[in-house]
Scaffold this motif. Structure first.
Motif, PDB file in Angstrom:
ATOM      1  N   GLY A 168      -9.633  -4.765  -8.468  1.00  0.00           N
ATOM      2  CA  GLY A 168      -9.390  -6.200  -8.374  1.00  0.00           C
ATOM      3  C   GLY A 168      -8.658  -6.840  -7.351  1.00  0.00           C
ATOM      4  N   GLU A 169      -8.238  -5.965  -6.228  1.00  0.00           N
ATOM      5  CA  GLU A 169      -7.495  -6.311  -5.061  1.00  0.00           C
ATOM      6  C   GLU A 169      -8.376  -5.971  -3.792  1.00  0.00           C
ATOM      7  N   LYS A 170      -7.969  -6.655  -2.599  1.00  0.00           N
ATOM      8  CA  LYS A 170      -8.562  -5.905  -1.527  1.00  0.00           C
ATOM      9  C   LYS A 170      -7.857  -4.737  -1.079  1.00  0.00           C
ATOM     10  N   ILE A 171      -8.523  -3.701  -0.778  1.00  0.00           N
ATOM     11  CA  ILE A 171      -8.141  -2.396  -0.297  1.00  0.00           C
ATOM     12  C   ILE A 171      -8.674  -2.141   0.824  1.00  0.00           C
ATOM     13  N   SER A 172      -7.816  -1.421   1.980  1.00  0.00           N
ATOM     14  CA  SER A 172      -8.402  -1.031   3.062  1.00  0.00           C
ATOM     15  C   SER A 172      -7.836   0.253   3.762  1.00  0.00           C
ATOM     16  N   LEU A 173      -8.655   1.181   4.446  1.00  0.00           N
ATOM     17  CA  LEU A 173      -7.930   1.978   5.019  1.00  0.00           C
ATOM     18  C   LEU A 173      -7.614   1.686   6.328  1.00  0.00           C
ATOM     19  N   ARG A 174      -6.419   1.701   6.516  1.00  0.00           N
ATOM     20  CA  ARG A 174      -5.914   1.022   7.867  1.00  0.00           C
ATOM     21  C   ARG A 174      -5.825   1.942   9.158  1.00  0.00           C
ATOM     22  N   ARG A 175      -5.333   3.080   8.949  1.00  0.00           N
ATOM     23  CA  ARG A 175      -5.201   4.177  10.109  1.00  0.00           C
ATOM     24  C   ARG A 175      -4.884   5.487   9.566  1.00  0.00           C
ATOM     25  N   PHE A 176      -5.132   6.456  10.404  1.00  0.00           N
ATOM     26  CA  PHE A 176      -4.874   7.775  10.099  1.00  0.00           C
ATOM     27  C   PHE A 176      -4.576   8.565  11.285  1.00  0.00           C
ATOM     28  N   THR A 177      -3.747  10.021  10.951  1.00  0.00           N
ATOM     29  CA  THR A 177      -3.652  10.709  12.254  1.00  0.00           C
ATOM     30  C   THR A 177      -4.024  12.073  11.923  1.00  0.00           C
ATOM     31  N   GLY A 204       0.803  -1.125   0.040  1.00  0.00           N
ATOM     32  CA  GLY A 204      -0.153  -0.001   0.060  1.00  0.00           C
ATOM     33  C   GLY A 204       1.074   1.173  -0.145  1.00  0.00           C
ATOM     34  N   ALA A 205       0.327   2.359   0.443  1.00  0.00           N
ATOM     35  CA  ALA A 205       1.078   3.813   0.614  1.00  0.00           C
ATOM     36  C   ALA A 205       0.472   4.472   1.587  1.00  0.00           C
ATOM     37  N   ALA A 206       1.357   5.332   2.163  1.00  0.00           N
ATOM     38  CA  ALA A 206       0.968   6.351   3.025  1.00  0.00           C
ATOM     39  C   ALA A 206       0.681   7.645   2.224  1.00  0.00           C
ATOM     40  N   TYR A 207       0.026   8.552   2.737  1.00  0.00           N
ATOM     41  CA  TYR A 207      -0.147   9.662   1.941  1.00  0.00           C
ATOM     42  C   TYR A 207      -0.543  10.796   2.770  1.00  0.00           C
ATOM     43  N   VAL A 208      -0.411  12.124   2.531  1.00  0.00           N
ATOM     44  CA  VAL A 208      -0.427  13.320   3.566  1.00  0.00           C
ATOM     45  C   VAL A 208      -1.331  14.307   2.673  1.00  0.00           C
ATOM     46  N   GLU A 209      -2.462  14.679   3.236  1.00  0.00           N
ATOM     47  CA  GLU A 209      -3.176  15.756   2.795  1.00  0.00           C
ATOM     48  C   GLU A 209      -3.110  17.081   3.826  1.00  0.00           C
ATOM     49  N   VAL A 210      -2.745  18.134   3.368  1.00  0.00           N
ATOM     50  CA  VAL A 210      -2.764  19.498   4.020  1.00  0.00           C
ATOM     51  C   VAL A 210      -3.868  20.570   3.580  1.00  0.00           C
ATOM     52  N   ASP A 211      -4.793  21.021   4.442  1.00  0.00           N
ATOM     53  CA  ASP A 211      -5.515  22.005   4.292  1.00  0.00           C
ATOM     54  C   ASP A 211      -5.435  22.954   5.440  1.00  0.00           C
ATOM     55  N   ASN A 212      -4.707  24.143   4.955  1.00  0.00           N
ATOM     56  CA  ASN A 212      -4.611  25.164   5.775  1.00  0.00           C
ATOM     57  C   ASN A 212      -4.059  24.604   7.154  1.00  0.00           C
ATOM     58  N   LEU A 255      -2.268   9.347   6.396  1.00  0.00           N
ATOM     59  CA  LEU A 255      -3.148   8.175   6.315  1.00  0.00           C
ATOM     60  C   LEU A 255      -2.428   6.932   5.779  1.00  0.00           C
ATOM     61  N   GLU A 256      -2.528   5.523   5.884  1.00  0.00           N
ATOM     62  CA  GLU A 256      -2.369   4.470   5.307  1.00  0.00           C
ATOM     63  C   GLU A 256      -3.114   3.689   4.730  1.00  0.00           C
ATOM     64  N   VAL A 257      -3.371   3.314   3.232  1.00  0.00           N
ATOM     65  CA  VAL A 257      -4.157   2.738   2.638  1.00  0.00           C
ATOM     66  C   VAL A 257      -3.400   1.309   2.359  1.00  0.00           C
ATOM     67  N   ASN A 258      -4.006   0.076   2.581  1.00  0.00           N
ATOM     68  CA  ASN A 258      -3.371  -0.983   2.349  1.00  0.00           C
ATOM     69  C   ASN A 258      -4.005  -1.751   1.020  1.00  0.00           C
ATOM     70  N   CYS A 259      -3.132  -2.421   0.151  1.00  0.00           N
ATOM     71  CA  CYS A 259      -3.586  -3.277  -0.810  1.00  0.00           C
ATOM     72  C   CYS A 259      -2.754  -4.634  -1.007  1.00  0.00           C
ATOM     73  N   GLU A 260      -2.896  -5.297  -1.821  1.00  0.00           N
ATOM     74  CA  GLU A 260      -2.323  -6.877  -1.916  1.00  0.00           C
ATOM     75  C   GLU A 260      -0.902  -6.608  -2.499  1.00  0.00           C
ATOM     76  N   THR A 261      -0.729  -6.126  -3.552  1.00  0.00           N
ATOM     77  CA  THR A 261       0.369  -6.010  -4.219  1.00  0.00           C
ATOM     78  C   THR A 261       0.992  -4.549  -4.533  1.00  0.00           C
ATOM     79  N   ASP A 262       2.158  -4.291  -4.569  1.00  0.00           N
ATOM     80  CA  ASP A 262       2.937  -3.059  -4.553  1.00  0.00           C
ATOM     81  C   ASP A 262       2.428  -2.266  -6.047  1.00  0.00           C
ATOM     82  N   PHE A 263       2.276  -3.408  -7.041  1.00  0.00           N
ATOM     83  CA  PHE A 263       2.155  -2.936  -8.431  1.00  0.00           C
ATOM     84  C   PHE A 263       0.854  -1.913  -8.136  1.00  0.00           C
TER      85      PHE A 263
END
Length: 295
Positions: free
Chosen positions: A134-143, A59-67, A73-81
């Motif tokens: 076509g893969e399992k995707i889940s929102l795992r956590r966020f701060t 999966g991947a971590a991602y940052v969103e900034v608004d003011n 956040l971290e969203v998981n998937c099955e393959t790096d592809f």
């Protein structure tokens, strides 16, 4: 027709779809379970649920900034592809914008919230992406962090989001300084901002271990206590950000480097994708044999 909680529970157990999706399906089919299952399948939601038992540790971590609000956040998937997929990237962006705006307390609350203010929940939005990708995707956590106009966020994503860090610095608007601290956190993996954040229990536990080590090394008891305190300082340097040597200037501690610029580190969060999750162990020979045996 009145849709009961028992009906929703039964449909959820049969399809694995989200609670709100099941309720909607039952409403659309006047409480007919079989038709509701077809409805979910037709909309790609039941298809998504069939992937629920798969391992999603990439999966991947991602940052969103608004003011003055930001989220890591971290969203998981099955393959790096899949993380290279434009749809997956859009999913990250949409989730980031939603969480920054609504600031849910936890993942469970986030999943049941309406996306864009319309009838679709975050959970449904994710399941629709699952059906398409076509893969399992889940929102795992966020701060979520909030700051004042006198503070600054530092965001850093390493290796396309394999590691994500969000820092908050007080008393400065120096974005580069905040980003440098985030980069340091990504590399050095501190657990706490300062020694004050380390619990007395954890400190005492480490002290006892270090004392036992010193005695087992045959050191005289009269110098063990002094040795332990010295080694305890090394322990704090490993886990406390302000005690660490700054990666961009190893001759200085982070605390001094930041203070010299008139700032202080308020907080940080570091996510390494998949940490603590079971990783898939690929064995293609076994996979091929299992497919042959099915035929």
């Amino acid at each position: 027709m009145n849709i009961t909680a028992k009906m929703v529970k039964e449909l959820r157990e049969k399809t694995g779809a989200g609670m709100m999706d099941c309720k909607k399906a039952l409403q659309q089919t006047e409480g007919d379970i079989d038709k509701a299952i077809d409805y979910l399948r037709e909309n790609g939601i039941a298809k998504a649920s069939k992937k629920a038992d798969r391992i999603a540790a990439e999966g991947a971590a991602y940052v969103e900034v608004d003011n003055n609000t930001a989220v890591l956040l971290e969203v998981n998937c099955e393959t790096d592809f899949v993380t290279k997929n434009d749809m997956f990237k859009e999913l990250l962006a949409e989730l980031g914008k939603h969480i920054v705006k609504e600031q849910p307390a936890n993942v469970e609350e986030a999943l049941q919230q309406k996306l864009h203010g319309d009838g679709e929940t975050v959970e449904t939005f994710i399941n629709e992406a699952v059906a398409k990708i076509g893969e399992k995707i889940s929102l795992r956590r966020f701060t979520v962090y909030n700051k004042t106009d006198n503070d600054v966020f530092g965001a850093y994503l390493h290796m396309g989001g394999n590691i994500g860090v969000l820092s908050v610095l007080e008393g400065t608007n120096d974005e580069q300084l905040a980003k440098d601290i985030a980069m340091h956190v990504a590399a050095a993996k501190p657990k706490y901002v300062s020694r004050d954040a380390v619990s007395e229990e954890e400190t005492n536990h480490e002290r006892e271990i270090l004392k036992a080590q010193a005695l087992n090394e045959g050191k005289p008891e009269n110098i063990v206590e002094k040795m332990v305190e010295g080694r305890l300082n090394k322990f704090f340097e490993e886990i406390c950000l302000l005690d660490q040597s700054f990666v961009k200037d190893p001759d200085q501690k982070v605390k001094k480097y930041v203070a010299d610029k008139g700032a202080t580190v308020k907080s940080f969060v570091r996510y390494e994708v998949g940490e603590g999750l079971e990783k898939r162990e690929e064995n293609f020979a076994e996979e091929v044999m299992s497919q042959i045996n099915k035929k």
